[in-house]
Motif scaffolding. Structure first.
Motif, mmCIF file in Angstrom:
data_model
loop_
_atom_site.group_PDB
_atom_site.id
_atom_site.type_symbol
_atom_site.label_atom_id
_atom_site.label_comp_id
_atom_site.label_asym_id
_atom_site.label_seq_id
_atom_site.Cartn_x
_atom_site.Cartn_y
_atom_site.Cartn_z
ATOM 1 N N GLU A 237 59.638 -64.811 62.344
ATOM 2 C CA GLU A 237 58.210 -65.035 62.270
ATOM 3 C C GLU A 237 58.202 -66.666 62.309
ATOM 4 O O GLU A 237 57.214 -67.050 62.973
ATOM 5 C CB GLU A 237 57.529 -64.373 61.070
ATOM 6 C CG GLU A 237 57.549 -62.821 61.575
ATOM 7 C CD GLU A 237 56.852 -61.989 60.463
ATOM 8 O OE1 GLU A 237 56.717 -62.365 59.184
ATOM 9 O OE2 GLU A 237 56.306 -60.882 60.697
ATOM 10 N N LEU B 158 53.218 -51.675 67.595
ATOM 11 C CA LEU B 158 54.375 -52.013 68.308
ATOM 12 C C LEU B 158 54.238 -52.365 69.649
ATOM 13 O O LEU B 158 55.150 -53.378 70.304
ATOM 14 C CB LEU B 158 55.560 -50.927 68.084
ATOM 15 C CG LEU B 158 56.198 -50.555 66.826
ATOM 16 C CD1 LEU B 158 56.901 -49.615 67.013
ATOM 17 C CD2 LEU B 158 56.475 -51.778 65.884
ATOM 18 N N ARG C 67 55.100 -57.679 65.829
ATOM 19 C CA ARG C 67 55.940 -56.610 65.247
ATOM 20 C C ARG C 67 56.631 -55.733 66.018
ATOM 21 O O ARG C 67 57.920 -55.301 65.591
ATOM 22 C CB ARG C 67 54.763 -55.713 64.488
ATOM 23 C CG ARG C 67 55.360 -54.710 63.653
ATOM 24 C CD ARG C 67 54.401 -53.753 62.754
ATOM 25 N NE ARG C 67 55.024 -53.093 61.906
ATOM 26 C CZ ARG C 67 55.111 -51.780 62.165
ATOM 27 N NH1 ARG C 67 54.844 -51.169 63.013
ATOM 28 N NH2 ARG C 67 55.521 -51.290 60.995
#
Length: 418
Positions: free
Chosen positions: A253, A387, A404
């Motif tokens: 991230e 997702l 994600r």
């Protein structure tokens, strides 16, 4: 050295392809040239590479001539099928290709382009250890037709490099980038995150150092522990900790946020590139497309021939792989035989699985029509789990991963294929 080769059918000694193979000359064609030599084996590496003490009869100074014999064999084999096409991309990987004299790399590239031709604007990449890149090396490569240098930076933090058994000096990364830039090459740097003892702050330091180099492309790979490697043995003994999944997610991230803020766009789960105006205006590669077009050929299922020991090839759905050791590879070619050890033709179900596995990782996404009909209902579940991008699924009928989803890409693939 890497693990065992795949199981498959025996490959014919002459290397001929099946007579019924449906070779399509319109499909892009690439060449991968494997250089299996390294000065030191990195503790995490599972690639088919060899240090000087492991060659057992193979010689680095004869390697270029040996590989050129395989190029000549490939020209004859593909000529029988009507499969000869100009090369769209060429990639020298390893190992450390730049351990060979640059003139040897140039001769191999010249042989490949003479055998197949090469398209205008083709991408030609050489992987390099920073310590092996000098202005003279780069000038020779550019003169031979190389367009892109991929530099194995891995980290900017000395203790992280030590944990990975990387021996290059961090300051030489900048020297290598400057030499490549001065010669007009596109530049990519490779990073690895999640090494034993690496903190989030260490990783952010490496990201900032990579961005300060102003490359065109950055690859960032999570450290994976492969069976049989030195690092796997160290973890098993308790000498070093195993990678922390949550920390690696935080590192990913951080990479995505920092790279996006610097103007990079992700185009594959582990790869980011600087965008170009030409790329935004037209589909397909252009001379200023900073994505790795060679790797895109793999992910999109194009055709390629892999040259060198342990290299894998794919043409029209047929896959084959070469013997692993450089000495065995050289012996076969010296005898006039193909170095192929085995091959296979995956069935439609296996090819669908592979297409989902590879294309779902791309920012362009996977067509929902390419998912087996009985599993398409799971797309809605994956949207609900956050997702998959709902707009891409509904408007474009494509599976495109969210942030994600990129963190859980393997789970997405399992949901669409199990």
């Amino acid at each position: 050295m890497a693990g065992a080769l795949p199981l498959g059918d025996p490959a014919p000694a002459d290397g001929r392809l099946p007579a019924d193979l449906p070779v399509d000359p319109a499909v892009p064609f690439s060449a991968y040239l494997h250089v299996p030599f390294c000065r030191v084996r990195c503790g995490y590496c599972d690639f088919n590479t060899y240090t000087a003490t492991e060659l057992r009869g193979a010689r680095q100074d004869e390697y270029a001539d040996t590989l050129i014999r395989e190029i000549e064999l490939a020209r004859a084999v593909l000529g029988e099928t009507g499969g000869i096409r100009p090369l769209d991309t060429v990639f020298f990987g390893g190992g450390t290709p730049t351990l060979l004299p640059p003139g040897d790399l140039a001769r191999m590239l010249t042989a490949a382009t003479a055998a197949f031709g090469i398209r205008d604007g083709a991408e030609v990449t050489v992987e390099a250890n920073p310590d092996t890149v000098t202005p003279d090396v780069v000038r020779t490569l550019v003169g031979a037709g190389v367009t892109r240098l991929s530099i194995g930076m891995q980290s900017a933090v000395p203790h992280v490099l030590a944990a990975l058994d990387r021996t290059h000096r961090p300051e030489n990364v900048r020297t290598a980038v400057e030499a490549a830039r001065a010669a007009g090459l596109d530049v990519s740097v490779d990073l690895i995150y999640g090494a034993p003892g690496e903190t989030l702050a260490d990783w952010e330091r490496s990201l900032d150092a990579a961005l300060a180099l102003q490359p065109d492309h950055i690859s960032a790979y999570a450290l994976i522990i492969e069976d049989g490697t030195k690092l796997a043995r160290q973890i098993r003994r308790g000498d070093v900790p195993a990678p922390d999944d949550d920390l690696q997610a935080d590192m990913y991230e951080a990479a995505d946020a920092r790279l996006a803020a610097a103007g990079f766009e992700w185009y594959e789960v582990s790869n980011w590139a600087r965008p170009s105006t030409a790329l935004r205006q037209a589909q397909g590669p252009s001379p200023v497309d900073h994505r790795s077009r060679h790797n895109m050929a793999y992910w999109r299922g194009s055709d390629w021939w892999g040259f060198g020991p342990g290299a894998h090839s794919h043409v029209a759905g047929l896959r084959w792989w070469n013997v692993k050791h450089p000495a065995a590879y050289a012996q076969r070619l010296a005898s006039g035989d193909s170095p192929a050890a085995g091959r296979e033709r995956p069935d439609p179900e296996a090819r669908t699985l592979e297409r989902v596995l590879l294309q779902s990782r791309l920012a362009e996404g996977l067509a929902i029509a390419d998912i087996a009909a009985q599993r398409r209902a799971r797309v809605a579940e994956l949207i609900g789990d956050g997702l998959i991008d709902p707009q891409a699924a509904l408007r474009e009928r494509r599976v495109r991963l969210t942030l994600r989803g990129r963190l859980l890409a393997d789970a997405v693939v399992r949901a669409l294929t199990d």
